[in-house]
Enzyme design. Structure first.
Site: not given
Ligand code: IVH
Length: 664
Positions: A111, A113, A115, A223, A311, A405, A408, A423
């Protein structure tokens, strides 16, 4: 007259349309029709206040919190994720799991991640009852009232399988469009910008006034389900459909994968989509699908063994530099800026990138006309990562900082010991004066509402203000000459100027713009000096006696007040009625910290480590490096280290930043 049954039905109907809008992204009625239903509900509640329940769609914005956030212990800890950065690392993860589970055929739910900011939300009989930040994973802040303002969060769940109790995990975020719009507003108001949507969301959730939070237009997705919730699920892939069936917003993209190739394909697809998503993501999360297997694998430290984050690298874009201009700051420092052909990057259009200083431009050999790769790091200001030399136009020249500058015309001078040039024409360079005025009126200093960058520039150009004190002699007639200013806005601005006269000593010190004096240092100076006149008379030795004030700052303060023009300006400000609040200089012999041993871990938001240490020392405490039985308090900031664990093991009192400030 409406019946209670009709009222309940209308609530249900409105929540249903909320779900269609925020979860299904398929509204069935227009905004006007929705507003009409909402108005009807408001009218019913006016007629029957006794019917109003906390989960009514009208009950989003509560009163301000006067005592800050309560700390709540997570019954089920909120875990983090281990990170990976390459296909190989994901492969290693899969192999590890196969070995631990003892079978080759396993599947993963993959899924986005998000931010944003991790949160937990609890529902009792479908009614939203609590929202908590992740905090240190073990305990967080109770931000229920702030989360209630998030339009995408239903305050009441409907559906066939609403459990008696449900705790879900997810992420609060600020959509990119909102971030861009609010940052643009901040720019106009002369306020410091948020670095990125994540910081904006974090800062917004910390506000104590839900009315303000609601203006931040935060959003939310879920999630995960906390393990002991009464939901009857057995696989990660069942989580999203289940949450969605209850009306909770879930992540946008999923994949059910069995092999590294399938995971990689999804990663590549998302990488391609990333810049066009309406929110920031920083990668994907790969989760072992079967909950029984997850349980068997368990947790190491703060991370589950059954999941990993992959990441993405920072988002980049390629564009051409059509010019290199020079910006002059309030202290006269010249900064080269790349003027770019506008390009879309990480949710907004970028037309400028800072080049820091001449050395940086020459080291990267950046020239006008070059095609360059730009990147947004953690910051809102993008940087030039590299030059594509193969596309360099034939007649390009190395870039040099101008010798004079650009505002001026004064010959620039090198800042001793630094690469920067400045300056030196402090009192005659318009650009410096404008920057100083903007800074003076800004949020961290005198905090004059309605006096943002554009207003300051106009007032300066019309010759109404030159020095900060001139702000306090502005007349109604002068303000009325600003474009767009009418009776109401004129009064607003004049009232804000008047209001700013009542200012804390530390903000006033900040407003003077003394070199190296940021918020933390201004606070230290104010606490020791007690009033501005005392500060003006302190010598280097006295200043250096303040814990947290070094030689550089002490010299800067003394040099500042040694200049006649500065003395005159401060006196004029005081004469015009600015009244920096005096502070009692405390000796703190009877302070709670007296004789106590402290250890600091993690970073604090309001103080540098040395500033925090000096506040403790002033109160008779001492600060040591390592946690031992002799430690009385551990102050845990953001991302605390192993010291926190040790403190817990030894049962030592742990203070978060807020508690520390309260005790100070
Ligand atoms: S699962 C065991 N799922 O990423 C589960 N986290 O780096 C821990 N995050 O603290 C979280 N999207 O804030 C999970 N699809 C996702 C996520 C997710 C973002 C964040 C969450 C966590 C951090 C860890």
């Amino acid at each position: 007259m409406a019946t209670k049954q009709q009222y309940d039905e209308l609530c249900r109907q409105i929540w249903h349309h909320n779900t269609l809008y925020y979860v299904e992204h398929a509204p069935e009625i227009s905004d006007e029709e929705y507003d009409a239903l909402f108005k009807k509900l408001e009218q019913m509640e006016k007629d029957h206040p006794e019917w109003i329940s906390p989960s009514s769609p009208t009950q989003r914005v509560a009163e301000s919190l006067t005592n800050g956030f309560k700390t709540v212990v997570h019954q089920i800890p909120m875990l983090s994720l281990a990170n990976s950065y390459s296909k190989e690392e994901i492969e290693d993860f899969i192999k590890r799991i196969q070995k631990l589970v003892g079978k080759k055929e396993i599947s993963f739910s993959v899924e986005l991640k998000m931010d944003g900011i991790a949160i937990s939300a609890s529902f009792e009989k479908g009614c939203f009852v609590r929202g908590v930040t992740r905090g240190d994973g073990r305990q967080g802040d109770d931000i229920t009232v702030n989360m209630r303002t998030i339009a995408a969060l239903p305050l009441q769940l409907y559906g066939e399988d609403v459990p008696d109790f449900l705790e879900v995990r997810g992420e609060v975020f600020m959509p990119r469009s909102v971030f861009n719009e609010l940052n643009e507003q901040k720019l106009q108001d002369g306020e410091p910008l948020w670095a990125n949507p994540r910081n904006a969301a974090a800062g917004s959730l910390k506000l104590l006034d839900p009315q303000e939070v609601s203006k931040r237009q935060l959003s939310i997705v879920f999630y995960g389900v906390a393990e002991e919730s009464s939901a009857k699920l057995s696989k990660q892939s069942e989580v999203a459909p289940f949450l969605r069936s209850l009306g909770l917003p879930v992540l946008d993209y999923f994949a059910h994968c069995h092999t590294i190739e399938e995971i990689w394909e999804f990663a590549e697809k998302i990488r391609g989509l990333r810049s066009s998503l309406p929110y920031d993501i920083d990668g994907i999360v790969i989760k072992l699908n079967d909950w029984k297997d997850q349980k068997r694998l368990g947790v190491t430290g703060k991370n589950p063994r059954w999941a990993i984050a992959y990441k993405f690298a920072a988002e980049q874009a390629v564009t051409r530099i059509h010019d290199i201009t020079v910006q002059i700051g309030r202290t006269g420092i010249l900064t080269p800026v790349a003027e770019l052909e506008p390009v879309f990057l990480a949710g907004s259009t970028i037309a400028r990138a800072t080049l820091h200083n001449e050395e940086e431009v020459q080291r990267k050999d950046i020239r006008i006309g070059d095609m360059v790769t730009i990147e947004k790091g953690g910051d809102v200001i993008p940087k030039v990562v590299s030059v594509n030399f193969s596309q360099r136009p034939e007649q390009s020249h190395p870039w040099h900082m101008p010798s004079h500058c650009p505002c001026c015309g004064s010959p620039v001078v090198k800042v001793p010991g630094e690469v920067a040039v400045r300056c030196p024409n402090e009192s005659g360079c318009f650009e410096q004066q404008i920057r100083k005025l903007i800074y003076f009126a800004g949020k961290q200093a005198m905090d004059i509402n309605h006096m943002g960058e554009k207003v300051v520039i106009q007032l300066f150009q019309k010759g109404f203000i030159k020095h900060p004190a001139d702000i306090y002699t502005l007349t109604e007639r002068e303000v009325s000459q600003l474009s767009g200013f009418k009776a109401k806005s004129i009064q607003n601005l004049l009232a804000s100027i008047e209001k700013s006269k009542d200012v804390s000593l530390e903000r006033f010190i900040m407003a003077l713009g003394i070199k190296y004096v940021g918020t933390g240092t201004a606070e230290l100076l104010a606490a020791r000096a007690g009033d501005i006149k005392a500060l003006m008379q302190m010598n280097i030795d006295e200043l250096m006696l303040i814990e947290g004030v070094g030689e550089k700052v002490a010299h800067a303060v003394v040099d500042y007040f040694a200049q006649d023009s500065h003395l005159r300006e401060v006196r004029r400000l005081l004469e015009l009625g600015i009244l920096p609040r005096m502070r009692t200089v405390q000796t703190f012999t009877d302070h709670l910290f007296n004789g106590k041993a402290f250890v600091l871990t993690g970073s604090l938001e309001h103080y540098t480590r040395s500033a925090a240490a000096s506040l403790i020392k002033e109160r008779g405490g001492k600060v040591t490096d390592a946690v031992s039985k002799k430690t009385d308090f551990v102050i845990a900031g953001i991302d605390p280290g192993s010291k926190l664990e040790k403190a817990r093991a030894l049962n030592i009192r742990i203070l978060n930043e807020e508690e520390f400030i309260t005790l100070l």
